[in-house]
Enzyme design. Structure first.
Site, PDB file in Angstrom:
ATOM      1  N   ASP A 100      48.674  26.510   6.764  1.00  0.00           N
ATOM      2  CA  ASP A 100      47.634  25.951   5.893  1.00  0.00           C
ATOM      3  C   ASP A 100      46.445  25.531   6.752  1.00  0.00           C
ATOM      4  O   ASP A 100      46.593  24.681   7.638  1.00  0.00           O
ATOM      5  CB  ASP A 100      48.138  24.712   5.149  1.00  0.00           C
ATOM      6  CG  ASP A 100      49.128  25.027   4.047  1.00  0.00           C
ATOM      7  OD1 ASP A 100      49.280  26.205   3.693  1.00  0.00           O
ATOM      8  OD2 ASP A 100      49.763  24.074   3.543  1.00  0.00           O
ATOM      9  N   HIS A 159      41.926  25.083   2.759  1.00  0.00           N
ATOM     10  CA  HIS A 159      42.854  25.322   1.650  1.00  0.00           C
ATOM     11  C   HIS A 159      42.719  24.270   0.556  1.00  0.00           C
ATOM     12  O   HIS A 159      42.978  24.559  -0.610  1.00  0.00           O
ATOM     13  CB  HIS A 159      44.281  25.345   2.210  1.00  0.00           C
ATOM     14  CG  HIS A 159      45.361  25.475   1.184  1.00  0.00           C
ATOM     15  ND1 HIS A 159      45.313  26.376   0.151  1.00  0.00           N
ATOM     16  CD2 HIS A 159      46.559  24.815   1.056  1.00  0.00           C
ATOM     17  CE1 HIS A 159      46.413  26.277  -0.569  1.00  0.00           C
ATOM     18  NE2 HIS A 159      47.174  25.328  -0.050  1.00  0.00           N
ATOM     19  N   HIS A 187      48.502  17.627   1.397  1.00  0.00           N
ATOM     20  CA  HIS A 187      47.357  18.530   1.382  1.00  0.00           C
ATOM     21  C   HIS A 187      46.048  17.738   1.400  1.00  0.00           C
ATOM     22  O   HIS A 187      45.136  18.035   2.169  1.00  0.00           O
ATOM     23  CB  HIS A 187      47.402  19.416   0.135  1.00  0.00           C
ATOM     24  CG  HIS A 187      48.421  20.507   0.182  1.00  0.00           C
ATOM     25  ND1 HIS A 187      49.760  20.284  -0.050  1.00  0.00           N
ATOM     26  CD2 HIS A 187      48.292  21.841   0.440  1.00  0.00           C
ATOM     27  CE1 HIS A 187      50.412  21.431   0.054  1.00  0.00           C
ATOM     28  NE2 HIS A 187      49.554  22.378   0.351  1.00  0.00           N
TER      29      HIS A 187
END
Length: 257
Positions: free
Chosen positions: A75, A79, A207
């Site tokens: 990642d 992203h 994330h």
């Protein structure tokens, strides 16, 4: 003998073991499943171009159909919306693709509770026992979830309330992103966040916080149980896809024996 020659000799002699942390990439490799109306990645697929036949008598090759975030993958910051102005996968500095790694093992806890979450206190307890997290290195979070990786349903472990897989709490994700020197986190699950992270505040905090801080993620790792708690070096070079948000990657660990 140069340093590089000495290193190669150590690998060949077995003094340095090379451990593959990568899940094989096939049409059966588990992939993330988002609910409607969100878009989903495609399963991995090979499309044969020729195989020693009239289409190419002396060669075999394929076209690859896959998503950036299929199987064991990297990642990049771009992203996630919090990292939208950060690096794409082709912009990750080569020096970041070879880094020290440590292992934090919560497999016993995850075996008892598939929704187990790593907390700040767990990491601080690990540091008291093993020393500080590595500057510019990977935190590999072992949950034992790779044992399920041959079965999509068991791997995603979803019911009517959504997926149930272990992960990291929002508070711990924020702390790892802002208060520790790590390069990124590596996990055995389909993504860096817990299965229930859609309900966290913020949603998908690994994330949101880590990629927003310019750090990285590695997912669907295997064989973390073969690594020492400290002392391994991880080599994780993704494809340099210009504009790409991530890439399948073959992750290798170097361990001195």
């Amino acid at each position: 003998m140069s340093v590089l020659q000495s290193f190669v000799a150590s690998v060949r002699s077995g003094a340095i073991e090379v451990i593959d942390l990568t899940a094989p990439l096939t049409s059966e490799t588990p992939i993330l499943q988002l609910p409607e109306p969100f878009g989903n990645t495609i399963p991995f697929r090979l499309e044969e171009i020729s195989r020693y036949d009239d289409r190419g008598p002396a060669w075999y090759w394929n076209d690859i159909h896959t998503g950036e975030h299929s199987g064991t993958h990297f990642d990049a910051p771009v992203h996630w919306i919090t990292g939208r102005d950060g690096e794409d996968v082709a912009q990750v500095p080569p020096r970041s693709l070879i880094a020290p790694a440590v292992v934090l093992d919560c497999s016993e806890e995850a075996a008892k509770d598939p929704d187990f979450l790593l907390q700040i206190d767990h990491v601080k307890e690990w540091e008291r026992a093993n020393g500080p997290l590595p500057e510019g290195g990977w935190l590999l979070y072992r949950t034992g979830w790779d044992a399920r990786s041959a079965d999509q349903a068991a791997f995603l472990n979803a019911d009517e309330t959504g997926p149930h897989t272990p992960g990291i709490s929002a508070e711990c994700a924020s702390w790892l992103a802002s208060e520790t020197p790590i390069l990124g986190i590596g996990v055995e699950t389909v993504g860096t966040d817990a299965g229930a992270a859609h309900s966290f505040d913020p949603a998908f905090p690994c994330h949101s916080f880590l990629l927003g801080a310019g750090k990285y993620g590695l997912t669907q790792l295997r064989n973390i149980d073969r690594l020492p708690v400290t002392g391994a070096v991880v080599v994780a070079p993704p494809l340099p896809i210009v504009g790409g948000s991530g890439s399948p990657v073959r992750v290798l660990a170097l361990v001195e024996r």
